[in-house]
Motif scaffolding. Structure first.
Motif, short mmCIF file in Angstrom:
data_model
loop_
_atom_site.label_atom_id
_atom_site.label_comp_id
_atom_site.label_asym_id
_atom_site.label_seq_id
_atom_site.Cartn_x
_atom_site.Cartn_y
_atom_site.Cartn_z
N GLY A 43 0.81 -1.22 0.00
CA GLY A 43 0.00 0.00 0.00
C GLY A 43 0.83 1.26 0.00
N THR B 149 3.14 0.51 -4.16
CA THR B 149 2.48 0.64 -5.46
C THR B 149 1.91 2.04 -5.73
OG1 THR B 149 1.95 -1.72 -5.46
CG2 THR B 149 0.72 -0.33 -6.98
N PRO B 150 1.15 2.64 -4.81
CA PRO B 150 0.60 3.96 -5.13
C PRO B 150 1.62 5.09 -5.17
CG PRO B 150 -0.66 2.88 -3.39
CD PRO B 150 0.62 2.13 -3.54
N TYR B 151 2.73 4.97 -4.40
CA TYR B 151 3.56 6.14 -4.15
C TYR B 151 5.01 6.04 -4.62
CZ TYR B 151 -0.51 7.40 -1.46
OH TYR B 151 -1.81 7.69 -1.10
N ALA C 285 -2.21 3.09 2.24
CA ALA C 285 -2.45 3.86 1.02
C ALA C 285 -3.28 5.10 1.31
CB ALA C 285 -3.14 3.00 -0.03
N GLY D 197 -0.51 9.53 1.24
CA GLY D 197 -0.58 10.73 0.41
C GLY D 197 -0.44 11.99 1.24
N TYR E 8 -1.75 1.17 -11.84
CA TYR E 8 -0.67 0.92 -10.90
C TYR E 8 0.53 1.84 -11.10
CZ TYR E 8 -3.06 -3.31 -9.35
OH TYR E 8 -3.96 -4.19 -8.83
N TYR F 31 -1.72 6.23 -11.75
CA TYR F 31 -2.97 6.74 -11.18
C TYR F 31 -2.73 7.93 -10.26
CZ TYR F 31 -7.56 6.72 -8.89
OH TYR F 31 -8.80 7.07 -8.40
N THR F 32 -1.77 7.80 -9.34
CA THR F 32 -1.48 8.91 -8.43
C THR F 32 -1.03 10.15 -9.19
OG1 THR F 32 -0.93 7.44 -6.58
CG2 THR F 32 0.01 9.66 -6.52
N ILE G 277 -6.09 12.19 -3.05
CA ILE G 277 -5.65 10.98 -3.76
C ILE G 277 -5.63 9.80 -2.80
CG2 ILE G 277 -3.69 9.91 -4.95
CD1 ILE G 277 -3.01 12.77 -5.99
N TRP H 60 -7.79 6.23 -3.09
CA TRP H 60 -7.25 4.89 -2.91
C TRP H 60 -8.01 4.16 -1.80
CZ3 TRP H 60 -3.86 2.03 -5.68
CH2 TRP H 60 -3.04 2.69 -6.61
N GLN I 141 -13.81 4.36 -8.35
CA GLN I 141 -13.09 3.55 -7.37
C GLN I 141 -13.99 2.51 -6.70
OE1 GLN I 141 -9.96 3.58 -8.13
NE2 GLN I 141 -9.24 3.84 -6.03
#
Length: 382
Positions: free
Chosen positions: A20, A23-25, A143, A147, A218, A221-222, A235, A239, A294
């Protein structure tokens, strides 16, 4: 939950809590260092590329061991040590080098753990979702908060913020050091023979295309939402919405699969995902539409994954579960992940950024739906 299954839930929690953050950050961290979309895409592409090599190699090692649980713990500790290398890297080639060794271990351990989980569940594989849901809880908490945390302390702090999560994952692996391999299933042929069984190759192709369609999500997206004007907190909230609805669906997935069957549900998941990527491509500036998109994560990810796990127990029963997990990881997360990251990076840099990348994701997922719709019914597909 039975007490003997709690260590499985704990490991899922920390494994996906670390994911978490990653992958997003990781893309935001690489972008903050001044690298472009191709470097971001290469980082994630290499991450998925190791899923092609690592699971079968790891399965071969652990399959010959009388103590596979100790290999599992060693893989988790190696994951922690390799991730620590990001604390000292800034140049693209150094980043990619660390990414390669880190990904080899991180992506090796989960297929083994999934097979261990299915072995522990025994004759009740439909209860898988109620263990896996704790991974979604871990992903959600991290996640959803990273952010805003990176807004406060800066994106360059990403490795220091994430390292403790991998340490917790390694500790959570320790109770599984004595876990045994699944018992043999009588009358089961070799994995290569099962690969030729009707329906298996189409199933793996659909899983690969679905993952390919997830590539823009993946990888970008962010950054796509950031470019559309959303804050780090917003953001993170988006998520979180996806994972919250995913958690709810994991609890319901066994009942839905039992009632509707894994095959029809899989087809519905593909159709909904086409709509999801179309919305993200066209309406990224609308927070409400993004929140609605989402919510479809309940089908795009949770139900789709639960259906895949249900079908894999039919195609690869007993001791072949590890081979089946390796094939699924190799085709979907491996090949599909690499192609998805490459497609996303190409569209991001050369064809108009996020809108083009997510539109391409919708097209690929539509192809996956078509491939699955043309299947011939097979007894294994519930």
């Amino acid at each position: 939950m039975h007490a003997s299954l709690r260590p499985f839930a704990v490991f899922y929690f920390w494994y996906y809590a670390a994911l978490g953050a990653y992958t997003p950050y990781v893309g935001r961290w690489v972008d903050a260092m001044g690298h472009g979309g191709f470097v971001v895409g290469a980082m994630l592409g290499l991450w998925y590329g190791t899923r092609i090599v690592a699971p079968p190699a790891w399965a071969a090692l652990t399959g010959r061991s009388a103590r596979p649980g100790e290999w599992f713990v060693a893989g988790c500790v190696a994951t922690l040590l390799c991730f620590a290398g990001f604390l000292f890297t800034r140049e693209p080639w150094a980043l990619l080098g660390v990414m390669a060794v880190f990904g080899l271990f991180y992506n090796a351990v989960m297929p083994q753990f999934e097979a261990m989980t299915l072995a522990a569940l025994g004759p009740a594989p439909e209860q898988y979702g109620r263990l896996r849901v704790w991974g979604s809880v871990g992903f959600l908490l991290v996640a959803g908060s990273f952010g805003a945390l990176m807004d406060r302390v800066g994106a360059l702090a990403f490795p220091w913020l994430t390292l403790p999560l991998f340490a917790a994952m390694a500790l959570a692996a320790w109770p599984h050091r004595h876990d045994r391999p699944p018992p043999p299933a009588p009358g089961v042929g070799e994995a290569g023979h099962l690969f030729r069984r009707p329906g298996v190759r189409r199933f793996l192709m659909v899983a690969m295309l679905m993952q390919l369609g997830f590539g823009p999500f993946y990888v970008f997206y962010t950054l796509h939402l950031q470019a559309a004007g959303h804050s780090g907190a917003a953001i993170g909230a988006l998520w979180s919405i996806g994972v919250l609805i995913e958690i709810a669906m994991f609890w319901q997935a066994p009942r839905l699969i039992a009632r509707l069957g894994a095959g029809p549900l899989l087809s519905a998941c593909l159709g909904v995902t086409v709509l999801r990527w179309a919305l993200v491509a066209a309406f990224a500036d609308s927070l409400w539409i993004m929140a609605l998109a989402q919510c479809t994560h309940a089908l795009s990810f949770a139900t789709f994954h639960a259906c895949c796990m249900r079908l894999i127990t039919d195609y690869f029963p007993g001791r072949r579960a590890a081979a089946g997990q390796s094939l699924l990881y190799g085709f979907s997360s491996g090949v599909g992940g690499v192609l998805g990251a490459g497609l996303a990076a190409l569209m991001w840099e050369r064809a108009g950024g996020g809108p083009a990348a997510f539109a391409a994701g919708a097209v690929v997922t539509a192809l996956a739906w078509l491939v699955y719709a043309l299947r011939r019914p097979a007894p294994a597909q519930a």
